[in-house]
Scaffold this motif. Structure first.
Motif, PDB file in Angstrom:
ATOM      1  N   GLU A  30       0.829  -1.243  -0.083  1.00  0.00           N
ATOM      2  CA  GLU A  30       0.241  -0.014   0.145  1.00  0.00           C
ATOM      3  C   GLU A  30       0.877   1.363  -0.044  1.00  0.00           C
ATOM      4  N   SER A  31       2.260   1.306   0.574  1.00  0.00           N
ATOM      5  CA  SER A  31       3.019   2.328   0.833  1.00  0.00           C
ATOM      6  C   SER A  31       4.228   1.927   0.415  1.00  0.00           C
ATOM      7  N   PRO A  32       4.503   1.730  -0.990  1.00  0.00           N
ATOM      8  CA  PRO A  32       5.781   1.394  -1.416  1.00  0.00           C
ATOM      9  C   PRO A  32       7.070   2.385  -1.338  1.00  0.00           C
ATOM     10  N   GLN A  94       8.855   0.549  10.484  1.00  0.00           N
ATOM     11  CA  GLN A  94       7.803  -0.123   9.930  1.00  0.00           C
ATOM     12  C   GLN A  94       6.116   0.445  10.526  1.00  0.00           C
ATOM     13  N   MET A  95       6.378   1.692  10.790  1.00  0.00           N
ATOM     14  CA  MET A  95       5.039   2.207  11.324  1.00  0.00           C
ATOM     15  C   MET A  95       3.925   2.182   9.956  1.00  0.00           C
ATOM     16  N   TRP A  96       2.779   1.850  10.426  1.00  0.00           N
ATOM     17  CA  TRP A  96       1.783   1.582   9.317  1.00  0.00           C
ATOM     18  C   TRP A  96       0.585   1.355   9.651  1.00  0.00           C
ATOM     19  N   VAL A  97      -0.630   1.881   9.321  1.00  0.00           N
ATOM     20  CA  VAL A  97      -1.862   1.671   9.751  1.00  0.00           C
ATOM     21  C   VAL A  97      -2.954   1.459   8.339  1.00  0.00           C
ATOM     22  N   ALA A  98      -3.732   0.500   8.541  1.00  0.00           N
ATOM     23  CA  ALA A  98      -4.446   0.217   7.359  1.00  0.00           C
ATOM     24  C   ALA A  98      -5.404   1.368   6.987  1.00  0.00           C
ATOM     25  N   PHE A 101      -8.416   1.988   8.802  1.00  0.00           N
ATOM     26  CA  PHE A 101      -8.489   2.446  10.160  1.00  0.00           C
ATOM     27  C   PHE A 101      -7.542   3.523  10.533  1.00  0.00           C
ATOM     28  N   ARG A 102      -7.254   4.572   9.485  1.00  0.00           N
ATOM     29  CA  ARG A 102      -6.313   5.856   9.783  1.00  0.00           C
ATOM     30  C   ARG A 102      -7.334   6.781  10.275  1.00  0.00           C
ATOM     31  N   GLY A 103      -6.923   7.659  11.072  1.00  0.00           N
ATOM     32  CA  GLY A 103      -7.522   8.936  11.700  1.00  0.00           C
ATOM     33  C   GLY A 103      -8.283   8.496  12.952  1.00  0.00           C
ATOM     34  N   ARG A 104      -7.901   7.244  13.495  1.00  0.00           N
ATOM     35  CA  ARG A 104      -8.680   7.128  14.817  1.00  0.00           C
ATOM     36  C   ARG A 104      -7.782   7.016  15.844  1.00  0.00           C
ATOM     37  N   GLY A 105      -6.460   7.408  15.927  1.00  0.00           N
ATOM     38  CA  GLY A 105      -5.332   7.514  16.783  1.00  0.00           C
ATOM     39  C   GLY A 105      -4.620   6.046  17.077  1.00  0.00           C
ATOM     40  N   VAL A 106      -4.653   5.280  15.667  1.00  0.00           N
ATOM     41  CA  VAL A 106      -3.922   3.919  16.260  1.00  0.00           C
ATOM     42  C   VAL A 106      -2.408   3.980  16.198  1.00  0.00           C
ATOM     43  N   ALA A 107      -1.921   5.062  14.974  1.00  0.00           N
ATOM     44  CA  ALA A 107      -0.659   5.238  15.041  1.00  0.00           C
ATOM     45  C   ALA A 107      -0.085   6.172  16.269  1.00  0.00           C
ATOM     46  N   ARG A 108      -1.069   6.773  16.829  1.00  0.00           N
ATOM     47  CA  ARG A 108      -0.399   7.872  17.998  1.00  0.00           C
ATOM     48  C   ARG A 108      -0.181   6.851  19.079  1.00  0.00           C
ATOM     49  N   LEU A 109      -1.151   5.802  19.337  1.00  0.00           N
ATOM     50  CA  LEU A 109      -0.902   4.727  20.541  1.00  0.00           C
ATOM     51  C   LEU A 109       0.315   3.772  20.247  1.00  0.00           C
ATOM     52  N   LEU A 128      13.860   8.055  13.993  1.00  0.00           N
ATOM     53  CA  LEU A 128      13.103   7.509  12.773  1.00  0.00           C
ATOM     54  C   LEU A 128      13.400   8.341  11.384  1.00  0.00           C
ATOM     55  N   GLY A 129      12.939   7.588  10.253  1.00  0.00           N
ATOM     56  CA  GLY A 129      13.062   8.303   9.067  1.00  0.00           C
ATOM     57  C   GLY A 129      11.944   8.405   8.343  1.00  0.00           C
ATOM     58  N   VAL A 130      11.538   9.650   7.841  1.00  0.00           N
ATOM     59  CA  VAL A 130      10.268   9.804   7.252  1.00  0.00           C
ATOM     60  C   VAL A 130      10.515  10.374   5.818  1.00  0.00           C
ATOM     61  N   MET A 138       4.579  12.799   8.175  1.00  0.00           N
ATOM     62  CA  MET A 138       5.278  13.974   8.751  1.00  0.00           C
ATOM     63  C   MET A 138       4.595  14.864   9.718  1.00  0.00           C
ATOM     64  N   ARG A 139       3.311  14.992   9.191  1.00  0.00           N
ATOM     65  CA  ARG A 139       2.445  15.906  10.317  1.00  0.00           C
ATOM     66  C   ARG A 139       2.385  15.312  11.521  1.00  0.00           C
ATOM     67  N   PHE A 140       2.196  13.905  11.582  1.00  0.00           N
ATOM     68  CA  PHE A 140       1.971  13.249  12.571  1.00  0.00           C
ATOM     69  C   PHE A 140       3.290  13.090  13.570  1.00  0.00           C
ATOM     70  N   TYR A 141       4.463  12.869  12.887  1.00  0.00           N
ATOM     71  CA  TYR A 141       5.603  12.847  13.746  1.00  0.00           C
ATOM     72  C   TYR A 141       5.831  14.357  14.240  1.00  0.00           C
ATOM     73  N   VAL A 142       5.487  15.309  13.525  1.00  0.00           N
ATOM     74  CA  VAL A 142       5.834  16.769  14.041  1.00  0.00           C
ATOM     75  C   VAL A 142       4.951  17.083  15.278  1.00  0.00           C
TER      76      VAL A 142
HETATM   77  C1  COA Z   1       0.972   8.099   9.084  1.00  0.00           C
HETATM   78  C2  COA Z   1       0.026   6.969   9.460  1.00  0.00           C
HETATM   79  C3  COA Z   1       0.882   5.869  10.342  1.00  0.00           C
HETATM   80  C4  COA Z   1      -1.118   7.733  10.459  1.00  0.00           C
HETATM   81  O1  COA Z   1      -1.612   6.709  11.162  1.00  0.00           O
HETATM   82  P1  COA Z   1      -3.297   7.144  11.716  1.00  0.00           P
HETATM   83  O2  COA Z   1      -3.692   6.069  12.642  1.00  0.00           O
HETATM   84  O3  COA Z   1      -4.244   7.655  10.868  1.00  0.00           O
HETATM   85  O4  COA Z   1      -2.688   8.318  12.720  1.00  0.00           O
HETATM   86  P2  COA Z   1      -3.413   8.833  14.098  1.00  0.00           P
HETATM   87  O5  COA Z   1      -5.072   8.593  13.649  1.00  0.00           O
HETATM   88  O6  COA Z   1      -2.843   8.094  15.187  1.00  0.00           O
HETATM   89  O7  COA Z   1      -3.168  10.468  14.051  1.00  0.00           O
HETATM   90  C5  COA Z   1      -2.372  10.990  14.889  1.00  0.00           C
HETATM   91  C6  COA Z   1      -2.120  12.469  14.372  1.00  0.00           C
HETATM   92  O8  COA Z   1      -1.530  12.477  13.063  1.00  0.00           O
HETATM   93  C7  COA Z   1      -1.632  13.503  12.171  1.00  0.00           C
HETATM   94  N1  COA Z   1      -2.268  13.037  10.985  1.00  0.00           N
HETATM   95  C8  COA Z   1      -2.575  11.555  10.647  1.00  0.00           C
HETATM   96  N2  COA Z   1      -2.840  11.699   9.680  1.00  0.00           N
HETATM   97  C9  COA Z   1      -3.138  12.834   9.098  1.00  0.00           C
HETATM   98  C10 COA Z   1      -3.817  13.308   7.860  1.00  0.00           C
HETATM   99  N3  COA Z   1      -4.196  12.547   6.997  1.00  0.00           N
HETATM  100  N4  COA Z   1      -3.766  14.642   7.709  1.00  0.00           N
HETATM  101  C11 COA Z   1      -3.291  15.327   8.551  1.00  0.00           C
HETATM  102  N5  COA Z   1      -2.764  15.021   9.809  1.00  0.00           N
HETATM  103  C12 COA Z   1      -2.805  13.895  10.087  1.00  0.00           C
HETATM  104  C13 COA Z   1      -2.684  14.151  13.260  1.00  0.00           C
HETATM  105  O9  COA Z   1      -1.870  15.197  14.042  1.00  0.00           O
HETATM  106  C14 COA Z   1      -3.275  13.209  14.039  1.00  0.00           C
HETATM  107  O10 COA Z   1      -3.691  13.653  15.296  1.00  0.00           O
HETATM  108  P3  COA Z   1      -5.206  14.251  15.299  1.00  0.00           P
HETATM  109  O11 COA Z   1      -6.105  13.168  14.761  1.00  0.00           O
HETATM  110  O12 COA Z   1      -5.549  14.459  16.558  1.00  0.00           O
HETATM  111  O13 COA Z   1      -5.369  15.449  14.240  1.00  0.00           O
HETATM  112  C15 COA Z   1      -0.813   6.483   8.300  1.00  0.00           C
HETATM  113  O14 COA Z   1      -1.193   7.456   7.752  1.00  0.00           O
HETATM  114  C16 COA Z   1       0.007   5.498   7.642  1.00  0.00           C
HETATM  115  O15 COA Z   1      -0.044   4.324   7.730  1.00  0.00           O
HETATM  116  N6  COA Z   1       0.612   6.208   6.379  1.00  0.00           N
HETATM  117  C17 COA Z   1       1.385   5.366   5.369  1.00  0.00           C
HETATM  118  C18 COA Z   1       2.571   4.509   5.902  1.00  0.00           C
HETATM  119  C19 COA Z   1       3.158   5.704   6.386  1.00  0.00           C
HETATM  120  O16 COA Z   1       3.716   6.774   5.845  1.00  0.00           O
HETATM  121  N7  COA Z   1       4.166   5.217   7.581  1.00  0.00           N
HETATM  122  C20 COA Z   1       5.253   6.066   8.308  1.00  0.00           C
HETATM  123  C21 COA Z   1       6.566   5.490   7.824  1.00  0.00           C
HETATM  124  S1  COA Z   1       7.791   6.446   8.554  1.00  0.00           S
END
Ligand code: COA
Length: 175
Positions: A30-32, A94-98, A101-109, A128-130, A138-142
């Motif tokens: 999904e994210s090559p 290896q951070m990845w969320v399907a 299921f995105r936008g629910r806080g899975v990655a944050r946890l 980490l490297g992004v 990037m927005r997530f990590y910042v």
């Molecule tokens: C990046 C990724 C891991 C985020 O997963 P997620 O479970 O959707 O993230 P969360 O719901 O925990 O969001 C946490 C915060 O990240 C930011 N964020 C996440 N997705 C966002 C989006 N689409 N647009 C803007 N901000 C976003 C927000 O600050 C969010 O907090 P908020 O919901 O309170 O605003 C997911 O989009 C993903 O798997 N992407 C593809 C793989 C990837 O890029 N992995 C990282 C490799 S370094």
């Protein structure tokens, strides 16, 4: 119905290599363009290699392979690893969320669980490297307090895709 399901994060169990393999291969498909490894390379691994990799990770004490779940469904993963040469650094891989299921806080946890684990080991920072540029990652990590450091580097040897190293200083280390 899944909307009301609890989000949980836990360490993989050593025997769960099928779930780990399925999540990891889905991530690479999904994210090559965000991971150092590739789907074609990982597809070459045998079941025994996947089992061994996860078993070693679960037992090493230097790894934290995590699965994120929505209810009982596997929704994402992340892998923490203590640096081979500097135990004050923990790497996040290896951070990845399907997508569903995105936008629910899975990655944050997942991320905060890795940071808490790193803190419990007295590590000083998480690295980490992004992929460079504006992206949800990037927005997530910042938003979690990570800041860029060092030079950008190719995602893979010869790749035009660039990766920025980011680090988070664990608060207790400042004391
Ligand atoms: C990046 C990724 C891991 C985020 O997963 P997620 O479970 O959707 O993230 P969360 O719901 O925990 O969001 C946490 C915060 O990240 C930011 N964020 C996440 N997705 C966002 C989006 N689409 N647009 C803007 N901000 C976003 C927000 O600050 C969010 O907090 P908020 O919901 O309170 O605003 C997911 O989009 C993903 O798997 N992407 C593809 C793989 C990837 O890029 N992995 C990282 C490799 S370094």
């Amino acid at each position: 119905m899944l909307d009301s399901c609890a989000i949980t994060v836990r360490k993989f169990e050593g025997a769960e290599f099928s779930a780990y393999r399925a999540l990891r291969l889905s991530a690479l498909e999904e994210s090559p363009d965000v991971f150092g490894s590739t789907l074609s390379a990982e597809q070459l691994r045998t079941a025994e290699e996947w089992a061994s990799r996860l078993q070693v990770g679960c037992n090493s004490g230097l790894d934290q392979p995590l699965i994120g779940q929505v209810g009982t469904i596997a929704a994402g993963l992340a892998w923490g690893k203590v640096d081979r040469f500097d135990s004050t650094i923990v790497h996040l891989y290896q951070m990845w969320v399907a997508p569903e299921f995105r936008g629910r806080g899975v990655a944050r946890l997942l991320l905060r669980t890795i940071v808490a684990w790193a803190a419990s080991l007295q590590a000083r920072s998480v690295h980490l490297g992004v992929a460079c540029g504006e992206s949800p990652a990037m927005r997530f990590y910042v938003s979690e307090g990570f800041v860029p450091f060092g030079q950008v580097e190719p995602l893979r040897p010869g790749s035009a895709l660039l990766v920025q190293s980011m680090q988070f200083q664990i608060p207790h280390a400042a004391v």
